[in-house]
Scaffold this motif. Structure first.
Motif, mmCIF file in Angstrom:
data_model
loop_
_atom_site.group_PDB
_atom_site.id
_atom_site.type_symbol
_atom_site.label_atom_id
_atom_site.label_comp_id
_atom_site.label_asym_id
_atom_site.label_seq_id
_atom_site.Cartn_x
_atom_site.Cartn_y
_atom_site.Cartn_z
ATOM 1 N N UNK A 164 0.693 -1.281 -0.132
ATOM 2 C CA UNK A 164 -0.206 0.190 -0.181
ATOM 3 C C UNK A 164 1.159 0.967 -0.072
ATOM 4 N N UNK A 165 0.138 2.494 -0.311
ATOM 5 C CA UNK A 165 1.014 3.833 -0.525
ATOM 6 C C UNK A 165 -0.112 4.241 0.665
ATOM 7 N N UNK A 166 0.893 4.732 1.523
ATOM 8 C CA UNK A 166 -0.055 6.366 2.456
ATOM 9 C C UNK A 166 -1.648 5.589 2.389
ATOM 10 N N UNK A 167 -1.591 4.585 2.251
ATOM 11 C CA UNK A 167 -2.713 3.433 3.308
ATOM 12 C C UNK A 167 -3.921 3.494 1.586
ATOM 13 N N UNK A 168 -3.437 4.003 0.669
ATOM 14 C CA UNK A 168 -3.844 3.094 -0.776
ATOM 15 C C UNK A 168 -3.017 1.900 -1.312
ATOM 16 N N UNK A 169 -4.581 1.037 -1.775
ATOM 17 C CA UNK A 169 -3.272 0.143 -2.384
ATOM 18 C C UNK A 169 -2.710 -0.496 -3.271
ATOM 19 N N UNK A 170 -1.356 -0.424 -3.130
ATOM 20 C CA UNK A 170 -0.735 -0.218 -5.132
ATOM 21 C C UNK A 170 -0.427 -1.882 -5.304
ATOM 22 N N UNK A 171 -0.908 -2.804 -4.510
ATOM 23 C CA UNK A 171 -0.933 -3.716 -5.491
ATOM 24 C C UNK A 171 -1.290 -5.078 -4.523
ATOM 25 N N UNK A 172 -2.628 -6.378 -4.012
ATOM 26 C CA UNK A 172 -3.347 -7.301 -3.598
ATOM 27 C C UNK A 172 -2.289 -8.113 -2.751
ATOM 28 N N UNK A 173 -2.160 -8.619 -2.153
ATOM 29 C CA UNK A 173 -0.903 -9.826 -2.213
ATOM 30 C C UNK A 173 -1.762 -10.929 -2.354
ATOM 31 N N UNK A 174 -1.232 -11.988 -2.820
ATOM 32 C CA UNK A 174 -2.211 -13.163 -3.324
ATOM 33 C C UNK A 174 -1.816 -14.716 -2.532
ATOM 34 N N UNK A 175 -2.646 -15.025 -2.044
ATOM 35 C CA UNK A 175 -3.296 -15.365 -1.315
ATOM 36 C C UNK A 175 -3.744 -17.319 -1.688
ATOM 37 N N UNK A 176 -3.958 -17.510 -0.653
ATOM 38 C CA UNK A 176 -4.057 -19.256 -0.653
ATOM 39 C C UNK A 176 -5.414 -18.844 1.048
ATOM 40 N N UNK A 177 -6.736 -18.937 0.376
ATOM 41 C CA UNK A 177 -7.292 -19.012 1.811
ATOM 42 C C UNK A 177 -8.116 -20.204 2.504
ATOM 43 N N UNK A 178 -7.694 -20.417 3.587
ATOM 44 C CA UNK A 178 -8.192 -21.629 4.493
ATOM 45 C C UNK A 178 -10.032 -21.947 4.411
#
Length: 182
Positions: A164-178
């Motif tokens: 994130x840049x100053x609380x604005x999302x730059x790129x989401x985290x790519x995740x595996x969800x349980x």
């Protein structure tokens, strides 16, 4: 230059012929009331114009501040790919023979630390949500998997960290969800 709607002060004050003093006084009071209404309307218009000008200035200042704050966004996004490559290099270092791996890992770790420090100095914050509840605003689910002890809808693993840049999302985290215990 005068017209019928705006007589000169002398013409407005001049008594009309044939009017009684009471009628003349009533006429003058009416003119005074009209003048006071016009003055009040002019003052209101002036105040509204001043307030509108102040609001425009404030909006322009806010837009300029926002533009300065996020001007480097595209350049900083390019550096995220470098960060990813350094992190992948550190993961792969386990496959290199020990003598070479120590020096390589130390150098890559130092470079990564400097890069992350420079990004943080410019307002970039890393999002590493491992074990946290899934948040669609900051995470992008790539798949779901049994989570063992991890509750359902929590981040089981992070394939790529978000930023994130100053609380604005730059790129989401790519995740595996349980999916939950299983």
């Amino acid at each position: 230059m005068t017209d019928a709607h705006h007589p000169t002060p002398d013409a407005a004050a001049a008594p009309e012929p044939g009017l009684s003093p009471e009628a003349e006084l009533a006429r003058l009071r009416d003119q005074l009331a009209e003048a006071q209404l016009a003055l009040t309307a002019a003052r209101d218009a002036q105040l509204r114009a001043a307030a509108e000008a102040e609001n425009r200035i404030r909006r322009a200042e806010n837009e300029a501040a926002k533009a300065r704050k996020f001007a480097s966004e595209e350049v900083l996004k390019d550096f995220l790919h470098i960060t990813d490559s350094l992190e992948l290099g550190l993961k792969a270092a386990g496959t290199v023979p020990d003598g070479v791996a120590k020096a390589l890992v130390d150098g890559v770790q130092m470079t990564l630390k400097q890069l992350l420090s420079a990004l943080e100095k410019h307002g970039v914050r890393q999002i590493d949500p491992h074990g946290q509840p899934f948040n669609a605003e900051h995470h992008q689910a790539m798949s779901m998997a049994p989570g063992g002890e991890l509750p359902a809808n929590h981040v089981l693993s992070v394939m790529q960290k978000g930023y994130s840049l100053h609380d604005r999302l730059l790129r989401p985290a790519l995740v595996v969800v349980s999916q939950g215990g299983g």
